[in-house]
Scaffold this motif. Structure first.
Motif, PDB file in Angstrom:
ATOM      1  N   GLU A  28       0.844  -1.211   0.000  1.00 52.00           N
ATOM      2  CA  GLU A  28       0.000   0.000   0.000  1.00 52.00           C
ATOM      3  C   GLU A  28       0.874   1.254   0.000  1.00 52.00           C
ATOM      4  OE1 GLU A  28      -2.714  -0.249   3.305  1.00 52.00           O
ATOM      5  OE2 GLU A  28      -3.631  -2.089   2.548  1.00 52.00           O
ATOM      6  N   ASP A  29       1.994   1.205   0.728  1.00 52.05           N
ATOM      7  CA  ASP A  29       2.913   2.352   0.777  1.00 52.05           C
ATOM      8  C   ASP A  29       3.927   2.333  -0.358  1.00 52.05           C
ATOM      9  OD1 ASP A  29       1.786   3.465   3.067  1.00 52.05           O
ATOM     10  OD2 ASP A  29       2.942   2.131   4.366  1.00 52.05           O
ATOM     11  N   PHE A  30       4.247   1.132  -0.841  1.00 50.67           N
ATOM     12  CA  PHE A  30       5.302   1.008  -1.853  1.00 50.67           C
ATOM     13  C   PHE A  30       4.821   1.453  -3.241  1.00 50.67           C
ATOM     14  CE2 PHE A  30       7.781  -1.497  -4.955  1.00 50.67           C
ATOM     15  CZ  PHE A  30       9.067  -1.126  -4.570  1.00 50.67           C
ATOM     16  N   VAL A  31       3.551   1.197  -3.534  1.00 50.00           N
ATOM     17  CA  VAL A  31       3.016   1.513  -4.866  1.00 50.00           C
ATOM     18  C   VAL A  31       2.820   3.021  -5.003  1.00 50.00           C
ATOM     19  CG1 VAL A  31       1.007   1.281  -6.380  1.00 50.00           C
ATOM     20  CG2 VAL A  31       1.906  -0.726  -5.186  1.00 50.00           C
ATOM     21  N   LYS A  32       3.510   3.593  -5.967  1.00 50.31           N
ATOM     22  CA  LYS A  32       3.368   5.034  -6.207  1.00 50.31           C
ATOM     23  C   LYS A  32       3.787   5.356  -7.639  1.00 50.31           C
ATOM     24  CE  LYS A  32       6.357   5.917  -2.732  1.00 50.31           C
ATOM     25  NZ  LYS A  32       6.996   4.611  -2.447  1.00 50.31           N
ATOM     26  N   PRO A  33       3.421   6.523  -8.149  1.00 55.54           N
ATOM     27  CA  PRO A  33       3.814   6.875  -9.508  1.00 55.54           C
ATOM     28  C   PRO A  33       5.337   6.820  -9.675  1.00 55.54           C
ATOM     29  CG  PRO A  33       2.207   8.465  -8.683  1.00 55.54           C
ATOM     30  CD  PRO A  33       2.602   7.598  -7.519  1.00 55.54           C
ATOM     31  N   GLY A  34       5.795   6.295 -10.811  1.00 51.56           N
ATOM     32  CA  GLY A  34       7.225   6.284 -11.125  1.00 51.56           C
ATOM     33  C   GLY A  34       7.903   4.947 -10.916  1.00 51.56           C
ATOM     34  N   ILE A  35       7.335   4.088 -10.045  1.00 52.57           N
ATOM     35  CA  ILE A  35       7.964   2.769  -9.897  1.00 52.57           C
ATOM     36  C   ILE A  35       7.544   1.893 -11.081  1.00 52.57           C
ATOM     37  CG2 ILE A  35       7.990   2.944  -7.378  1.00 52.57           C
ATOM     38  CD1 ILE A  35       5.792   0.702  -7.388  1.00 52.57           C
ATOM     39  N   SER A  36       8.326   0.841 -11.318  1.00 53.46           N
ATOM     40  CA  SER A  36       7.991  -0.070 -12.414  1.00 53.46           C
ATOM     41  C   SER A  36       7.286  -1.307 -11.852  1.00 53.46           C
ATOM     42  CB  SER A  36       9.252  -0.496 -13.165  1.00 53.46           C
ATOM     43  OG  SER A  36      10.004  -1.406 -12.376  1.00 53.46           O
ATOM     44  N   THR A  37       6.630  -2.034 -12.745  1.00 52.62           N
ATOM     45  CA  THR A  37       5.992  -3.276 -12.300  1.00 52.62           C
ATOM     46  C   THR A  37       7.054  -4.288 -11.861  1.00 52.62           C
ATOM     47  OG1 THR A  37       5.845  -4.038 -14.599  1.00 52.62           O
ATOM     48  CG2 THR A  37       3.914  -2.910 -13.688  1.00 52.62           C
TER      49      THR A  37
END
Ligand code: MG
Length: 250
Positions: A28-37
């Motif tokens: 929930e905290d790790f997912v954010k704009p700019g990270i890759s799948t």
């Protein structure tokens, strides 16, 4: 045949499920704009291995990663890639499993990436709510399709549709055991549920129609109309009373 698990087996699944649930919570905290799948896949695999467990999906039927990461119109089985970056407004479904001493857990969530549309937020909520509508019938003595019917009724009451081509399933020493558990259908059919049965209940739902196609990578399933899809899944144990959710961290 539906394999009924002993208390000892359920204890191993409980430990596998605990780790899976915590990782999904941490995402929930790790997912954010700019990270890759691929960043999500690395996060998941590292966290599972750190606990001395094995990523259940890696190599299963030849799947190349530890997490299925499916963005927007992708329904399930998205293959993580370092060039696939998440952007503000996306939604991303992450389906993972951890295996502990030969016993599997299986769970999924859909996450908002930054600020998302009201429709996307309603879709994510409907997937979760329909799972819990199904839980009302995840009880000894109920019939299997009582779960299916409750999920479908909830999803459709929210104006969304239920995927037909993929279903929930028994889970235990194998990721996919009997029975198949559709997220649609009439109530009152199928086997009666009994204490010690262990299921992965997993509504996969769509903003538009439920027809899907598989991309040329032979894995990633997308909605035919290109509209959004969301997924919510936990590994569940049938008990004498309330169902026990093995993969839900509060
Ligand atoms: Mg599953």
């Amino acid at each position: 045949m539906i394999i009924v698990k002993s208390d000892q087996e359920i204890e191993l699944m409980r430990e596998a499920g605990r780790v899976t649930g915590l990782i999904l919570k941490d995402l929930e905290d790790f997912v954010k704009p700019g990270i890759s799948t691929m960043d999500i896949d690395r996060f998941v695999e590292d966290a599972i291995r750190k606990q001395g467990m094995v990523p259940s999906f890696k190599g299963l039927y030849g799947f190349p990663a530890s997490a299925c990461v499916s963005v927007n119109e992708e329904v399930v089985h998205g293959i993580p890639h370092k060039k696939r970056k998440l952007k503000e407004g996306d939604i991303v479904s992450v389906d993972i499993g951890a295996t502990y001493q030969g016993y599997v857990s299986d769970a999924a969530r859909t996450y908002p990436v930054g600020k998302i549309s009201d429709t996307a937020a309603r879709l994510i909520a409907a997937a979760k709510d329909s799972f819990f509508a199904g839980m009302e019938f995840c009880r000894a003595g109920c019939r299997l399709s009582d779960i299916s019917h409750a999920v479908q009724t909830k999803v459709e009451s929210e104006g969304f549709s239920v995927i037909r081509d993929f279903v929930g399933h028994g889970v235990g020493q194998k990721m996919h055991e009997e029975p198949q558990i559709p997220n649609y259908g009439k109530a009152g059919r199928g086997p009666r549920l009994a204490k010690g049965m262990t299921f992965a209940i997993e509504p996969m739902i769509c903003e538009g129609g439920y027809d899907v196609q598989t991309l040329s990578n032979d894995w990633t399933v997308v909605t035919l109309d290109g509209k959004l899809s969301a997924h919510y899944e936990n590994t569940v144990v049938i008990t004498d009373g309330e169902p026990e959710l093995l993969t839900l961290a509060e």
